[in-house]
Design an enzyme around this catalytic site. Structure first.
Site, PDB file in Angstrom:
ATOM      1  CB  ILE A  31      -0.735   0.002   1.050  1.00  0.00           C
ATOM      2  CG1 ILE A  31      -2.162   0.900   0.929  1.00  0.00           C
ATOM      3  CG2 ILE A  31      -0.041   0.572   2.612  1.00  0.00           C
ATOM      4  CD1 ILE A  31      -3.264   0.663   2.164  1.00  0.00           C
ATOM      5  CG  ASN A  92      12.045  -5.641   7.217  1.00  0.00           C
ATOM      6  OD1 ASN A  92      13.316  -5.483   7.189  1.00  0.00           O
ATOM      7  ND2 ASN A  92      11.252  -4.798   6.587  1.00  0.00           N
ATOM      8  N   GLY A  98      12.480  -3.200  11.598  1.00  0.00           N
ATOM      9  CA  GLY A  98      11.453  -2.584  11.118  1.00  0.00           C
ATOM     10  C   GLY A  98      10.412  -3.398  10.803  1.00  0.00           C
ATOM     11  CD  GLN A  99       8.305  -8.977  11.701  1.00  0.00           C
ATOM     12  OE1 GLN A  99       9.098  -9.541  12.323  1.00  0.00           O
ATOM     13  NE2 GLN A  99       7.235 -10.096  11.129  1.00  0.00           N
ATOM     14  CG  HIS A 105       5.747  -9.344   5.055  1.00  0.00           C
ATOM     15  ND1 HIS A 105       5.288  -9.277   6.469  1.00  0.00           N
ATOM     16  CD2 HIS A 105       6.409  -7.930   4.661  1.00  0.00           C
ATOM     17  CE1 HIS A 105       5.811  -8.293   7.000  1.00  0.00           C
ATOM     18  NE2 HIS A 105       6.439  -7.363   6.078  1.00  0.00           N
TER      19      HIS A 105
HETATM   20  P1  AMP Z   1       7.259  -4.555   7.472  1.00  0.00           P
HETATM   21  O1  AMP Z   1       7.578  -3.212   7.793  1.00  0.00           O
HETATM   22  O2  AMP Z   1       8.558  -5.378   6.768  1.00  0.00           O
HETATM   23  O3  AMP Z   1       6.515  -5.373   8.419  1.00  0.00           O
HETATM   24  O4  AMP Z   1       6.190  -4.627   6.124  1.00  0.00           O
HETATM   25  C1  AMP Z   1       4.860  -4.323   6.293  1.00  0.00           C
HETATM   26  C2  AMP Z   1       4.560  -3.690   4.937  1.00  0.00           C
HETATM   27  O5  AMP Z   1       3.091  -4.002   4.924  1.00  0.00           O
HETATM   28  C3  AMP Z   1       4.891  -2.152   4.930  1.00  0.00           C
HETATM   29  O6  AMP Z   1       5.669  -2.124   3.423  1.00  0.00           O
HETATM   30  C4  AMP Z   1       3.291  -1.642   4.597  1.00  0.00           C
HETATM   31  O7  AMP Z   1       3.499  -0.810   3.550  1.00  0.00           O
HETATM   32  C5  AMP Z   1       2.559  -2.860   4.119  1.00  0.00           C
HETATM   33  N1  AMP Z   1       1.158  -2.745   4.432  1.00  0.00           N
HETATM   34  C6  AMP Z   1       0.471  -2.318   5.528  1.00  0.00           C
HETATM   35  N2  AMP Z   1      -0.898  -2.509   5.469  1.00  0.00           N
HETATM   36  C7  AMP Z   1      -0.997  -2.840   4.059  1.00  0.00           C
HETATM   37  C8  AMP Z   1      -2.472  -3.191   3.515  1.00  0.00           C
HETATM   38  N3  AMP Z   1      -3.533  -2.887   3.857  1.00  0.00           N
HETATM   39  N4  AMP Z   1      -2.098  -3.437   2.076  1.00  0.00           N
HETATM   40  C9  AMP Z   1      -0.873  -3.603   1.572  1.00  0.00           C
HETATM   41  N5  AMP Z   1       0.135  -3.298   2.076  1.00  0.00           N
HETATM   42  C10 AMP Z   1       0.240  -3.142   3.526  1.00  0.00           C
END
Ligand code: AMP
Ligand code: ZN
Length: 119
Positions: A31, A92, A98-99, A105
Site C-alpha cells: 500500500i 524484516n 522495522g517489522q 512477508h
Molecule cells: P514490514 O514493515 O516489513 O513489516 O512490512 C509491512 C508492509 O506492509 C509495509 O511495507 C506496509 O506498507 C505494508 N502494508 C500495511 N498495510 C497494508 C495493506 N493494507 N495493504 C498492503 N500493504 C500493506
C-alpha cells in the site's frame, strides 16, 4: 488469526491488490510502495517470522520464494530464470529491522537501482 491484517487479506475481509495466488501462497501490492514494483509475498498460513516459517514448514518457505520469483518474472524484473534487470527480496524480523506486520512477508522490490548497504 482473526486479528492479523494479512490473514484478513487472505480471507478477503480486507481488500488487496492481488498479483499472484496459489493454494498456499498469496501476493499483493504494498500500500506504500518504495519502488516502482513493490509486492508482498506471504504464506496463507500464519507464521510470525521467516525463521518461524523455516522451522515449521520449510517446503512452504520454498514455495514463498518460488512465488516471489514468479512475481518478479510477471513484473518484468527478470526473464525466465534469469537475473536482469533484477530485484531485491527483503524480509524484516523484529523492531530493529522495522517489522510492523507480524505475519511473515517477503518484499519484492524492483524497477529502480537499489543501494547497498540498505538504510
Ligand atoms: P514490514 O514493515 O516489513 O513489516 O512490512 C509491512 C508492509 O506492509 C509495509 O511495507 C506496509 O506498507 C505494508 N502494508 C500495511 N498495510 C497494508 C495493506 N493494507 N495493504 C498492503 N500493504 C500493506
Ligand atoms: Zn496472519
Amino acid at each position: 488469526m482473526s486479528d492479523c491484517l494479512f490473514c484478513r487479506m487472505v480471507a478477503g475481509e480486507i481488500p488487496a491488490d492481488v498479483v499472484h495466488s496459489t493454494d498456499r501462497v498469496f501476493a499483493f501490492r504494498d500500500i506504500n510502495p518504495q519502488a516502482p514494483t513493490h509486492v508482498l509475498v506471504i504464506p496463507k498460513d500464519h507464521h510470525r517470522t521467516v525463521g518461524a516459517l523455516a522451522a515449521a514448514d520449510p517446503a512452504l518457505l520454498a514455495e514463498v520464494i518460488s512465488a516471489a520469483q514468479d512475481v518478479a518474472r510477471q513484473e518484468g524484473l527478470v526473464a525466465g530464470d534469469g537475473e536482469e534487470p533484477g530485484f531485491r527480496l527483503v524480509t524484516n524480523t523484529g523492531p530493529q529491522a522495522g517489522q510492523t506486520v507480524h505475519h511473515v512477508h517477503l518484499h519484492v522490490l524492483g524497477g529502480r537501482h537499489m543501494n547497498w548497504p540498505p538504510g
